[in-house]
Design an enzyme around this catalytic site. Structure first.
Site, PDB file in Angstrom:
ATOM      1  N   HIS A 101       0.849  -1.194   0.000  1.00 46.31           N
ATOM      2  CA  HIS A 101       0.000   0.000   0.000  1.00 46.31           C
ATOM      3  C   HIS A 101       0.881   1.239   0.000  1.00 46.31           C
ATOM      4  O   HIS A 101       1.826   1.333   0.772  1.00 46.31           O
ATOM      5  CB  HIS A 101      -0.900   0.021   1.245  1.00 46.31           C
ATOM      6  CG  HIS A 101      -1.590   1.336   1.460  1.00 46.31           C
ATOM      7  ND1 HIS A 101      -1.333   2.152   2.552  1.00 46.31           N
ATOM      8  CD2 HIS A 101      -2.511   1.997   0.712  1.00 46.31           C
ATOM      9  CE1 HIS A 101      -2.067   3.238   2.465  1.00 46.31           C
ATOM     10  NE2 HIS A 101      -2.792   3.173   1.361  1.00 46.31           N
ATOM     11  N   SER A 102       0.599   2.185  -0.885  1.00 41.27           N
ATOM     12  CA  SER A 102       1.292   3.473  -0.917  1.00 41.27           C
ATOM     13  C   SER A 102       2.803   3.262  -1.041  1.00 41.27           C
ATOM     14  O   SER A 102       3.262   2.663  -2.009  1.00 41.27           O
ATOM     15  CB  SER A 102       0.910   4.285   0.327  1.00 41.27           C
ATOM     16  OG  SER A 102       1.260   5.646   0.191  1.00 41.27           O
ATOM     17  N   MET A 103       3.605   3.687  -0.052  1.00 46.41           N
ATOM     18  CA  MET A 103       5.042   3.461  -0.112  1.00 46.41           C
ATOM     19  C   MET A 103       5.355   1.981  -0.288  1.00 46.41           C
ATOM     20  O   MET A 103       6.299   1.606  -1.000  1.00 46.41           O
ATOM     21  CB  MET A 103       5.734   3.997   1.146  1.00 46.41           C
ATOM     22  CG  MET A 103       7.254   3.840   1.138  1.00 46.41           C
ATOM     23  SD  MET A 103       8.051   4.399   2.671  1.00 46.41           S
ATOM     24  CE  MET A 103       7.845   2.925   3.699  1.00 46.41           C
ATOM     25  N   GLY A 105       3.603  -0.190  -1.934  1.00 43.16           N
ATOM     26  CA  GLY A 105       3.378  -0.514  -3.331  1.00 43.16           C
ATOM     27  C   GLY A 105       4.508  -0.011  -4.214  1.00 43.16           C
ATOM     28  O   GLY A 105       4.933  -0.692  -5.157  1.00 43.16           O
ATOM     29  N   ILE A 106       4.999   1.198  -3.908  1.00 41.42           N
ATOM     30  CA  ILE A 106       6.133   1.755  -4.647  1.00 41.42           C
ATOM     31  C   ILE A 106       7.345   0.838  -4.517  1.00 41.42           C
ATOM     32  O   ILE A 106       7.986   0.472  -5.506  1.00 41.42           O
ATOM     33  CB  ILE A 106       6.466   3.166  -4.130  1.00 41.42           C
ATOM     34  CG1 ILE A 106       5.347   4.143  -4.479  1.00 41.42           C
ATOM     35  CG2 ILE A 106       7.802   3.652  -4.688  1.00 41.42           C
ATOM     36  CD1 ILE A 106       5.459   5.487  -3.786  1.00 41.42           C
TER      37      ILE A 106
END
Length: 293
Positions: A101-103, A105-106
């Site tokens: 999620h968010s970071m 996912g990055i």
């Protein structure tokens, strides 16, 4: 915490990472990776939906119950890639599914592009490739160094704060309910004073304040695109219609980077995986089933 979730720890050569797991060790493994300043508790609501996968939700270094980095070091984006690779190789995990999620996912997409032989698939929740900069290298480096310098100069001992105060403050900046915010805050803090009166439990942050330092180096948009072209595993990108990708218009700009990725649009905000659990798990489960057949 649901009874079937248990704590887990991994002692790496340089740091100990902790997290939560549903302990379904006979099932295919998903490593769940949270966003910046969140922690493994962000996946607790979703974990209750999952019965067909062994999920390990990690606390990144400096977050939740995981160790902080030693004095004199910091939290650069690519250091997390090193942490993740050490974890996967130490545990001898292969063909891992990364769900971030968010970071998280990055970092999942960066890791999969860098070590394609280690990753079976990536599920990226409200994240679509690296954060980039339009600043020059010198500007970015200057900002990062000054950020570290200022934080060292004002470093002080944290004072206890009522848990309810932190929950109320976080709720002002998120779409999450008080109950869900409390899940995150409790894992990010340590109780120091327990009072019977209106003050309630008082806590101090576990989260490392250095996480707020500006990065010394960020990729340019061209570098990020080049990196993402190395990503070859199946990928699903979930876009919240009221999340950060939609608000910033970023997904339209980057959709061509991920031509073979499955893009799913869902109702909700940036943390939709914490409250729209049935809605989000259905397409994730279908995607994972399809890549297995």
């Amino acid at each position: 915490m649901p009874n079937h979730l248990v704590p887990i720890a991994f002692e790496l050569p340089h740091i100990t990472l902790r997290g939560l797991t549903n302990n379904l060790t006979h099932k295919p493994l998903i490593v769940a990776l949270h966003g910046w300043l969140d922690n493994a508790a962000s996946f607790i609501p979703l974990l209750t939906e999952v019965t067909d996968y062994h999920i390990i939700a990690l606390d990144w270094a400096g977050h939740g119950l995981s160790d902080h980095r030693p004095p004199g070091t910091d939290y650069q984006q690519f250091d997390y890639i090193d942490d993740l690779h050490q974890l996967l190789t130490e545990q001898k995990w292969e063909n891992v599914i990364l769900m971030g999620h968010s970071m998280g996912g990055i970092l999942s997409s960066i890791y999969a592009a860098t070590f394609p032989e280690m990753v079976r698939a990536v599920v990226s929740i409200d994240a679509m490739g690296p954060i980039t900069t339009e600043s020059s290298v010198a500007e970015n480096l200057r900002t990062g160094v000054l950020s570290r310098h200022q934080r060292r100069a004002k470093r002080s001992i944290a004072s206890p704060v009522p848990l309810t105060q932190l929950i109320d403050k976080r709720q002002q900046h998120t779409e999450l309910s008080g109950e869900l915010v409390e899940l995150l805050i409790k894992r990010a803090t340590r109780p120091v004073i327990v009072e019977a009166g209106d003050g309630g439990t008082q806590v101090v942050w576990r989260t490392d304040s250095r996480l707020r330092n500006a990065s010394l180096i960020r990729l340019t948009e061209q570098q990020a695109q080049e990196l993402m072209t190395e990503l070859s595993c199946p990928m699903q990108i979930i876009i919240a219609d009221d999340g950060l990708l939609a608000k910033r218009g970023l997904w339209q700009q980057r959709e061509q980077w991920f031509g073979s990725a499955e893009i799913v649009h869902l109702t909700g905000g940036h943390h939709l995986h914490m409250y729209n659990t049935e809605q989000i798990w259905a397409p994730i489960a279908a995607f994972l089933h399809n890549i297995s057949t």
